[in-house]
Write a protein that holds these residues in place. Structure first.
Motif, mmCIF file in Angstrom:
data_model
loop_
_atom_site.group_PDB
_atom_site.id
_atom_site.type_symbol
_atom_site.label_atom_id
_atom_site.label_comp_id
_atom_site.label_asym_id
_atom_site.label_seq_id
_atom_site.Cartn_x
_atom_site.Cartn_y
_atom_site.Cartn_z
ATOM 1 N N PHE A 124 0.859 -1.189 0.000
ATOM 2 C CA PHE A 124 0.000 0.000 0.000
ATOM 3 C C PHE A 124 0.892 1.236 0.000
ATOM 4 O O PHE A 124 2.035 1.184 0.464
ATOM 5 N N PRO A 125 0.384 2.364 -0.467
ATOM 6 C CA PRO A 125 1.242 3.556 -0.569
ATOM 7 C C PRO A 125 1.787 4.018 0.778
ATOM 8 O O PRO A 125 1.037 4.129 1.745
ATOM 9 N N PRO A 126 3.092 4.288 0.832
ATOM 10 C CA PRO A 126 3.666 4.817 2.067
ATOM 11 C C PRO A 126 3.209 6.258 2.285
ATOM 12 O O PRO A 126 2.955 6.987 1.329
ATOM 13 N N VAL A 127 3.109 6.646 3.543
ATOM 14 C CA VAL A 127 2.682 7.995 3.904
ATOM 15 C C VAL A 127 3.745 8.610 4.808
ATOM 16 O O VAL A 127 4.235 7.959 5.725
ATOM 17 N N PHE A 128 4.092 9.846 4.539
ATOM 18 C CA PHE A 128 5.047 10.576 5.361
ATOM 19 C C PHE A 128 4.556 12.016 5.472
ATOM 20 O O PHE A 128 3.624 12.425 4.797
ATOM 21 N N GLU A 129 5.196 12.789 6.336
ATOM 22 C CA GLU A 129 4.758 14.164 6.572
ATOM 23 C C GLU A 129 5.884 15.149 6.275
ATOM 24 O O GLU A 129 7.033 14.909 6.613
ATOM 25 N N VAL A 130 5.515 16.237 5.629
ATOM 26 C CA VAL A 130 6.428 17.353 5.382
ATOM 27 C C VAL A 130 5.664 18.630 5.692
ATOM 28 O O VAL A 130 4.574 18.851 5.151
ATOM 29 N N ALA A 131 6.201 19.448 6.575
ATOM 30 C CA ALA A 131 5.622 20.751 6.916
ATOM 31 C C ALA A 131 4.131 20.639 7.253
ATOM 32 O O ALA A 131 3.321 21.442 6.814
ATOM 33 N N GLY A 132 3.777 19.602 8.017
ATOM 34 C CA GLY A 132 2.394 19.441 8.453
ATOM 35 C C GLY A 132 1.454 18.841 7.427
ATOM 36 O O GLY A 132 0.254 18.718 7.675
ATOM 37 N N THR A 133 1.967 18.441 6.277
ATOM 38 C CA THR A 133 1.148 17.845 5.219
ATOM 39 C C THR A 133 1.456 16.361 5.125
ATOM 40 O O THR A 133 2.620 15.970 4.995
ATOM 41 N N ARG A 134 0.407 15.530 5.194
ATOM 42 C CA ARG A 134 0.584 14.072 5.057
ATOM 43 C C ARG A 134 0.551 13.710 3.581
ATOM 44 O O ARG A 134 -0.413 14.003 2.881
ATOM 45 N N ILE A 135 1.612 13.060 3.134
ATOM 46 C CA ILE A 135 1.821 12.784 1.716
ATOM 47 C C ILE A 135 1.963 11.281 1.495
ATOM 48 O O ILE A 135 2.689 10.605 2.222
ATOM 49 N N ALA A 136 1.285 10.771 0.474
ATOM 50 C CA ALA A 136 1.436 9.379 0.058
ATOM 51 C C ALA A 136 2.108 9.355 -1.310
ATOM 52 O O ALA A 136 1.997 10.310 -2.079
ATOM 53 N N VAL A 137 2.793 8.263 -1.605
ATOM 54 C CA VAL A 137 3.432 8.083 -2.910
ATOM 55 C C VAL A 137 2.831 6.850 -3.561
ATOM 56 O O VAL A 137 2.747 5.785 -2.940
ATOM 57 N N THR A 138 2.405 7.005 -4.816
ATOM 58 C CA THR A 138 1.873 5.869 -5.557
ATOM 59 C C THR A 138 2.445 5.859 -6.968
ATOM 60 O O THR A 138 2.748 6.908 -7.534
#
Length: 191
Positions: A124-138
């Motif tokens: 499943f897509p990994p999720v990480f945070e940058v500057a308070g924004t949760r980001i997934a990569v697909t």
């Protein structure tokens, strides 16, 4: 949060040169106030990444160069997502490396190793945070959007190849121009 999308065209296999170019793009992105730089998916492996993976020192050279680059980007104060092909059980897989705080984090592999469940759920897509924004990569929005983690704000889709051999209408940018990916994002409530 501001994201910079690098447009880089380099000679395939020139890992050191590519990393130097990413660093120069990161300087420009930082000067424009970006928190995150995202590089093109075919940058390290082309549109058919299997060939380079078979080269004897490819993965060692890639990881070593990315580790050095991560240190230089930390000094600049900017994070980067760098897609690159790696071998997982002798199969080419597009990894999404997060370069942050001097570290090189293989997001997809790291998340897969920490998950339990079916083989499909591991990826499943990994999720990480940058500057308070949760980001997934697909790399496959049609497959991944329905299973996106709750609370995601943004989905990065580093397009590895815009061509679907089964549909000639997808040549070049047509696969994005039809709005299919944007519709999936709207349905999920993410950018």
């Amino acid at each position: 949060m501001r994201i910079a999308l690098a447009q880089i065209d380099m000679r395939l296999g020139d890992i050191e040169g590519i990393c130097a170019r990413i660093e120069s793009q990161a300087r420009i992105a930082r000067d424009q106030g970006a928190d995150l730089l995202v590089t093109p998916a075919p940058l390290f492996g082309g549109t058919a990444p299997g060939g380079l993976i078979e080269e004897r020192n490819y993965e060692h050279a890639l990881l070593s160069a990315l580790a050095d680059l991560a240190g230089r980007l930390a000094a600049l104060g900017i994070d980067a997502v760098v897609p690159a092909p790696v071998s997982v059980e002798h199969m080419p897989v597009l990894e999404a490396f997060l370069l942050r705080e001097g570290r090189t984090v293989p997001l997809r592999s790291l998340y897969a190793s920490r998950r339990t469940g079916s083989l499909e759920e591991m990826w499943f897509p990994p999720v990480f945070e940058v500057a308070g924004t949760r980001i997934a990569v697909t790399y496959d929005p049609a497959r991944d959007m329905p299973v996106l983690a709750p609370g995601c704000d943004l989905v990065l889709f580093p397009l590895a190849s815009s061509f679907d051999a089964a549909d000639e209408a997808t040549a070049a940018v047509a696969s994005l121009a039809d709005g299919h990916t944007a519709g999936l994002a709207r349905e999920k409530g993410v950018w």
